[in-house]
Motif scaffolding. Structure first.
Motif, PDB file in Angstrom:
ATOM      1  N   ILE A  43       4.369 -12.464  -1.548  1.00 19.91           N
ATOM      2  CA  ILE A  43       5.471 -11.948  -0.968  1.00 19.91           C
ATOM      3  C   ILE A  43       6.565 -13.193  -1.153  1.00 19.91           C
ATOM      4  O   ILE A  43       6.218 -14.204  -0.822  1.00 19.91           O
ATOM      5  CB  ILE A  43       5.379 -11.807   0.395  1.00 19.91           C
ATOM      6  N   ALA A  95       8.549  -8.270  -3.832  1.00 11.46           N
ATOM      7  CA  ALA A  95       7.045  -8.578  -4.110  1.00 11.46           C
ATOM      8  C   ALA A  95       7.346  -9.559  -5.142  1.00 11.46           C
ATOM      9  O   ALA A  95       8.349  -9.557  -5.877  1.00 11.46           O
ATOM     10  CB  ALA A  95       6.627  -7.384  -4.506  1.00 11.46           C
ATOM     11  N   GLU A 100       1.545  -5.815   5.274  1.00 12.29           N
ATOM     12  CA  GLU A 100       1.934  -5.415   3.904  1.00 12.29           C
ATOM     13  C   GLU A 100       0.792  -5.691   2.708  1.00 12.29           C
ATOM     14  O   GLU A 100       0.177  -6.616   2.645  1.00 12.29           O
ATOM     15  CB  GLU A 100       3.139  -6.170   3.336  1.00 12.29           C
ATOM     16  N   CYS A 124      -1.662  -5.405  -0.853  1.00 17.25           N
ATOM     17  CA  CYS A 124      -1.159  -5.379  -2.277  1.00 17.25           C
ATOM     18  C   CYS A 124      -2.819  -4.964  -2.771  1.00 17.25           C
ATOM     19  O   CYS A 124      -3.848  -5.541  -2.465  1.00 17.25           O
ATOM     20  CB  CYS A 124      -0.909  -6.765  -2.636  1.00 17.25           C
ATOM     21  N   SER A 141      -7.880  -6.874  -3.381  1.00 16.94           N
ATOM     22  CA  SER A 141      -6.776  -6.473  -2.616  1.00 16.94           C
ATOM     23  C   SER A 141      -6.632  -7.429  -1.323  1.00 16.94           C
ATOM     24  O   SER A 141      -7.643  -8.353  -0.938  1.00 16.94           O
ATOM     25  CB  SER A 141      -7.026  -4.811  -2.060  1.00 16.94           C
ATOM     26  N   PHE A 169       2.262  -2.931  -4.035  1.00 18.40           N
ATOM     27  CA  PHE A 169       2.458  -3.258  -2.760  1.00 18.40           C
ATOM     28  C   PHE A 169       2.729  -1.758  -2.014  1.00 18.40           C
ATOM     29  O   PHE A 169       3.147  -0.907  -2.453  1.00 18.40           O
ATOM     30  CB  PHE A 169       3.456  -4.127  -2.454  1.00 18.40           C
ATOM     31  N   THR A 170       2.298  -2.066  -0.669  1.00 20.54           N
ATOM     32  CA  THR A 170       2.498  -0.981   0.277  1.00 20.54           C
ATOM     33  C   THR A 170       3.982  -0.283   0.197  1.00 20.54           C
ATOM     34  O   THR A 170       4.091   0.960  -0.165  1.00 20.54           O
ATOM     35  CB  THR A 170       2.349  -0.931   1.759  1.00 20.54           C
ATOM     36  N   SER A 181       5.709  -2.272  -7.217  1.00 18.42           N
ATOM     37  CA  SER A 181       4.839  -2.429  -8.151  1.00 18.42           C
ATOM     38  C   SER A 181       5.358  -3.551  -9.222  1.00 18.42           C
ATOM     39  O   SER A 181       6.396  -3.348  -9.716  1.00 18.42           O
ATOM     40  CB  SER A 181       4.152  -1.453  -8.568  1.00 18.42           C
TER      41      SER A 181
END
Length: 260
Positions: free
Chosen positions: A108, A135, A181, A183, A194, A249-250, A254
């Motif tokens: 992040i 990201a 958040e 990933c 993850s 990422f949420t 990406s």
């Protein structure tokens, strides 16, 4: 044999990076290298980068996971410098001809809106200094053979810095729960790891505060418009020729890296 000094170590590590030459840990030849001297080496490498035309654009944190800190025998992350020469444009294959044994890890990334100076910075104070969140994917590339080093070695080596890329989505930090958040890290479309933002010191803003306080102890401060890479959310994976590494990422989009 010439004695090891800050200048000699800086010249050696920069030469290793420029020529893609790996070596053993400097502490094998300079066993008295301590953290204070290691940061002096890091700063001298930065001075040489700026002298040759690079521009300082921010900082990164290393060893932000508590498991990695335990392995290295430390209680907080380390800091290192980012320059514009480390920026990798989105969509560009990883230039393996620049690196020795690159690995990628999702992060992040904060963009600062104002100066942040320690000591005494808390996560809440740190987050109020953030203008935007991205990201990111950092490419690390230790100059030490097999990524084998002690803590002073990796500090002197600018925390294995190599390159980084930021994602396509820019968000305000307000309204985001960065501790949640998530990933998903993939290699060639297969999930290999993850994590969530909580993997970085419990919250990425905690890492940002630690960076401000660490730099503050050295009489330095984080500056407006700087990028701060808050640390790897997962373990790093090798970037191999012909293969791809992707981080999804949420809410931050990406990033996909192709091994050049």
């Amino acid at each position: 044999m010439t004695a090891w000094t800050v200048d000699r170590a800086a010249a050696e590590l920069l030469s290793c990076e420029d020529t893609r030459r790996e070596r053993g840990p400097i502490t094998e030849e300079w066993p008295d290298l301590d953290l204070e001297s290691a940061y002096a080496v890091q700063d001298e490498v930065l001075r040489r980068r700026l002298e040759r035309g690079e521009r300082l654009v921010g900082v990164k944190l290393g060893l932000t996971s508590r498991a990695k800190q335990a392995r290295m025998g430390i209680a907080s992350p380390l800091t290192a410098w980012l320059t514009d020469a480390m920026v990798l444009p989105a969509g560009v294959p990883v230039p393996r001809e620049r690196f020795i044994h690159p690995r990628a890890e999702p992060e992040i990334v904060f963009v600062l809106g104002r100066e942040l100076r320690g000591p005494g910075v808390t996560a809440a104070v740190a987050l109020r200094a953030v203008d935007a969140v991205y990201a990111g994917m950092e490419i690390i590339d230790s100059r030490y053979r097999d990524f084998r080093f002690t803590l002073p070695d990796v500090v002197a080596d600018n925390a294995s810095s190599a390159a980084f890329v930021t994602g396509p989505v820019l968000r305000s930090p307000y309204g985001l729960d960065l501790s949640l958040e998530a990933c998903r890290l993939e290699v060639d479309g297969q999930v290999v790891d993850s994590a969530a933002g909580a993997a970085v010191q419990g919250h990425p803003a905690e890492a940002l505060a630690l960076a401000a306080n660490s730099l503050g102890a050295r009489g330095l401060a984080l500056q407006p418009d700087w990028l701060v890479l808050t640390g790897g959310m997962t373990d790093a994976v090798a970037v191999e020729p012909g293969h791809s590494v992707a981080a999804h990422f949420t809410s931050l989009g990406s990033i996909t890296l192709a091994g050049g």
